[in-house]
Design a protein around this motif. Structure first.
Motif, mmCIF file in Angstrom:
data_model
loop_
_atom_site.group_PDB
_atom_site.id
_atom_site.type_symbol
_atom_site.label_atom_id
_atom_site.label_comp_id
_atom_site.label_asym_id
_atom_site.label_seq_id
_atom_site.Cartn_x
_atom_site.Cartn_y
_atom_site.Cartn_z
ATOM 1 N N ARG A 149 22.178 -11.697 0.110
ATOM 2 C CA ARG A 149 21.289 -10.854 -0.698
ATOM 3 C C ARG A 149 21.187 -11.383 -2.125
ATOM 4 N N GLU A 150 22.364 -11.719 -2.709
ATOM 5 C CA GLU A 150 22.347 -12.257 -4.065
ATOM 6 C C GLU A 150 21.578 -13.571 -4.129
ATOM 7 N N GLN A 151 21.740 -14.415 -3.069
ATOM 8 C CA GLN A 151 21.017 -15.673 -3.050
ATOM 9 C C GLN A 151 19.518 -15.427 -2.988
ATOM 10 N N ARG A 152 19.128 -14.466 -2.075
ATOM 11 C CA ARG A 152 17.698 -14.139 -2.006
ATOM 12 C C ARG A 152 17.208 -13.563 -3.331
ATOM 13 N N ALA A 153 18.034 -12.666 -3.917
ATOM 14 C CA ALA A 153 17.651 -12.109 -5.217
ATOM 15 C C ALA A 153 17.558 -13.193 -6.279
ATOM 16 N N ALA A 154 18.521 -14.149 -6.235
ATOM 17 C CA ALA A 154 18.481 -15.253 -7.196
ATOM 18 C C ALA A 154 17.239 -16.112 -6.974
ATOM 19 N N GLU A 155 16.917 -16.364 -5.691
ATOM 20 C CA GLU A 155 15.707 -17.142 -5.410
ATOM 21 C C GLU A 155 14.464 -16.419 -5.903
#
Length: 312
Positions: free
Chosen positions: A148-154
């Protein structure tokens, strides 16, 4: 079976002193000293010693140390020994039963402890399995959070990239507009400078024309002044010639007057007249003097220095 076995009423003195029936008095005394020291309550402070045992040892020594009492006691000792042997066997059996019971109790406790240990091991295994499941769940949750954090970061990176592109485009348009404004300002400045240079050249031309005009006027004025001065010089020259002729005539007339003057005054003598301050008139030329004149000391007549110079 009744475990409460009563001791015989008749004491086993040899057994209390731990000596055989054939022991002599010396051996009995030595055994008594050893047993008394071992069973005395005051001598064994670190052990729990029964005072009855010490009293039995004391009683046994009293009986066995007395030969008469020992002889009476030895008469029945075989029966006493059998009674005590039977008692000791029963006591030994009782101790064995108690030890067996204690061993069974220990075994039971060990089995219970083993069961408890197995239960603890089972609980620990379950706790370990639960901890592993919790760790797996936390790991899965951490992976989910990381995804989720990676998607949010992306998403944030994409938004920031789009925002950066928008900012870059805005900055480019702002820079382009600024370049246009700067170019316009430079053109206006060049035009202003060109107008200023043109005005300066015009002013310089005007000043040059004005200077030329002034030079011409100055030359004209100079020529006019020169002509005027020439005219004035010529007029002055004519005036001086006329004045010279007039002075010559007046000097001649004055000499004639001096020649015809009274012989009593020394006017006919060389003139040595002193100066006198104040206004006066010349007796020779008739000219007026404002500041000073030459004075005749004989008659008080006054004359100008020019006339006096002519008469020298």
């Amino acid at each position: 079976m009744d475990d409460n076995i009563k001791s015989p009423r008749v004491a086993d003195y040899y057994g209390d002193l731990e000596v055989p029936q054939t022991a002599n008095t010396k051996e009995i005394r030595k055994a008594y000293q050893t047993r008394a020291l071992a069973t005395h309550p005051d001598k064994q402070q670190n052990k729990s010693v029964d005072a009855d045992e010490f009293r039995r040892v004391q009683k046994a020594y009293e009986v066995l140390s007395d030969l008469k009492q020992r002889a009476n006691y030895d008469k029945n000792y075989s029966w006493i020994q059998e009674v005590w042997s039977d008692y000791r066997q029963k006591k030994q059996a009782q101790r064995e039963r108690e030890e067996l019971r204690a061993a069974e109790e220990r075994a039971q406790r060990e089995r219970e402890e083993q069961r408890a240990a197995e239960e603890r091991a089972q609980r620990e295994l379950e706790e370990q399995r639960a901890a592993e499941e919790q760790a797996l769940w936390e790991q899965f949750a951490a992976q989910v959070r990381a995804q989720r954090e990676q998607r949010a970061a992306e998403v944030r990176a994409q938004r920031e990239q789009r925002a950066a592109e928008v900012r870059a485009q805005r900055e480019w348009w702002a820079a382009h507009a600024e370049r246009n404004r700067k170019r316009k300002r430079e053109e206006q400045e060049r035009e202003s400078e060109e107008r200023a240079r043109h005005e300066k050249r015009k002013e310089a031309d005007d000043r040059m024309h004005e200077a030329a005009r002034r030079n011409r006027e100055a030359r004209e004025r100079t020529e006019q002044e020169k002509k005027r001065r020439e005219k004035i010089a010529e007029a002055e020259k004519r005036s001086e010639q006329a004045a010279a002729r007039s002075r010559a005539y007046m000097a001649k007339t004055a000499r004639d007057r001096v020649t015809n003057a009274s012989p009593l005054c020394g006017h006919r003598q060389p003139f040595r007249w002193p100066k006198r301050k104040g206004p006066a008139s010349c007796i020779f030329c008739g000219g007026g003097r404002h500041k000073w004149a030459c004075l005749c000391v004989e008659c008080g007549a006054t004359a100008c220095p020019e006339c006096i110079d002519q008469f020298h």
